[in-house]
Design a protein around this motif. Structure first.
Motif, short mmCIF file in Angstrom:
data_model
loop_
_atom_site.label_atom_id
_atom_site.label_comp_id
_atom_site.label_asym_id
_atom_site.label_seq_id
_atom_site.Cartn_x
_atom_site.Cartn_y
_atom_site.Cartn_z
N SER A 97 -6.07 -3.59 6.38
CA SER A 97 -6.78 -2.34 6.12
C SER A 97 -6.18 -1.27 7.02
O SER A 97 -4.98 -1.02 6.97
CB SER A 97 -8.30 -2.50 6.28
N GLY A 149 0.81 -1.21 0.00
CA GLY A 149 0.00 0.00 0.00
C GLY A 149 0.85 1.26 0.00
O GLY A 149 2.00 1.24 0.42
N THR A 166 -9.50 4.02 0.47
CA THR A 166 -9.07 2.67 0.07
C THR A 166 -9.16 1.70 1.24
O THR A 166 -9.53 0.53 1.06
CB THR A 166 -7.64 2.66 -0.49
N LYS A 167 -8.82 2.16 2.43
CA LYS A 167 -8.84 1.27 3.58
C LYS A 167 -10.27 0.94 4.02
O LYS A 167 -10.54 -0.17 4.49
CB LYS A 167 -8.03 1.89 4.72
N ASN A 221 -3.82 -0.12 -3.42
CA ASN A 221 -4.38 -0.48 -2.11
C ASN A 221 -5.64 -1.32 -2.20
O ASN A 221 -5.89 -2.17 -1.34
CB ASN A 221 -4.67 0.79 -1.31
N TYR A 263 -6.33 7.51 0.38
CA TYR A 263 -5.81 6.40 1.17
C TYR A 263 -6.87 5.92 2.17
O TYR A 263 -7.13 4.71 2.29
CB TYR A 263 -4.55 6.83 1.92
N GLU A 267 -3.41 5.20 -5.62
CA GLU A 267 -3.68 4.53 -4.34
C GLU A 267 -4.79 3.50 -4.48
O GLU A 267 -4.73 2.42 -3.87
CB GLU A 267 -4.04 5.57 -3.28
#
Length: 264
Positions: A144, A94, A161-162, A118, A158, A114
């Motif tokens: 995550s 990531g 994405t998590k 990710n 970011y 990203e």
């Protein structure tokens, strides 16, 4: 609420860790190696992988980019041929970038980097290896973040994405529960690595060391915890339910200084 299952077997396994050449990825790789597992790490930088192999000869290092679907397919073919006992996939590659959402992006394609690494990396890697993981009654560990609960506004993509990885992992767990595959969501808070070098300690942000992350994570794996929330991750999950407006505002106060300045 964290789901609980049987303790995860931590020895005698064949483990593939994406992005395992630095940061927490490497720390997990070396810990798994120490416990008596066969460990394969992937990364984009050939020189770094060569150095890692020289320092740890029993570690397997393969150059591969999780943002590239063709490279993932080639990696899966190679792993299935060379490591037929593969039974653990740890999706950990990531990147985290600071973004100013108030100005047009000069590179619209780059704006999705990203997402490609990710999120796309997790989804594609899991799909490419799902058959061997099911055959070997394996384990998927998706990394995550605590930011899946509460975003860090200076790193909005970011954080998104998590949140996506967290949601995907929950669905994956349900779909694989009758196939003998464990699915674990590791949700670290801020960890003191190159990835978080710019994050300010204090202002509501607590950074833990890699050693602390490993200690908590492996204790949770041994306890059979399917959603692992070390350190501040548990607090953020609680505050998101108790006082979402307050905790979101606190992280914005901490992160505001990290938003790139608009250049006129």
């Amino acid at each position: 609420m964290s789901h609980r299952k049987d303790p995860v077997k931590l020895t005698g396994r064949t483990i593939l860790i994406t992005g395992g050449s630095a940061g927490i990825d490497l720390a997990f790789a070396l810990k798994f190696l120490e416990l008596g597992n066969e460990v394969i790490v992937t990364g984009r930088r050939r020189a770094v992988l060569d150095q890692l192999k020289a320092e740890h000869p029993t570690l397997h290092a393969i150059q591969s980019d999780v943002a590239d679907a063709a490279q993932i397919a080639a990696l899966a073919t190679r792993v299935k041929a060379d490591f037929p006992r593969l039974d653990v996939l740890m999706n950990n590659a990531g990147i985290m970038l600071s973004q100013n959402l108030g100005v047009p992006a000069s590179d619209l394609a780059g704006l999705m980097t990203e997402m490609e690494i990710n999120v796309g990396g997790v989804i594609r890697m899991t799909s490419a290896l799902i058959d061997i993981l099911i055959a070997n009654k394996g384990t998927v560990i998706n990394v995550s973040s605590a930011l899946a609960f509460v975003p860090l506004p200076s790193s909005p993509i970011y954080s998104a994405t998590k949140a996506a990885v967290h949601s995907y992992t929950q669905s994956l767990r349900f779909q694989l529960e009758d196939k003998g595959v464990e699915v674990i969501d590791l949700m670290p808070p801020g960890v003191k690595t190159e990835l978080t070098a710019e994050l300010p300690a204090g202002d509501g942000v607590t950074l833990i060391t890699t050693d602390e992350l490993l200690k908590h994570s492996f204790a949770s794996l041994r306890a059979g915890t399917a959603e692992i929330r070390p350190g501040q991750a548990q607090q953020l999950a609680f505050m998101r339910r108790l006082a979402p407006a307050f905790i979101n505002r606190q992280l914005w106060k901490a992160a505001k200084k990290l938003v790139p300045i608009e250049v006129k």
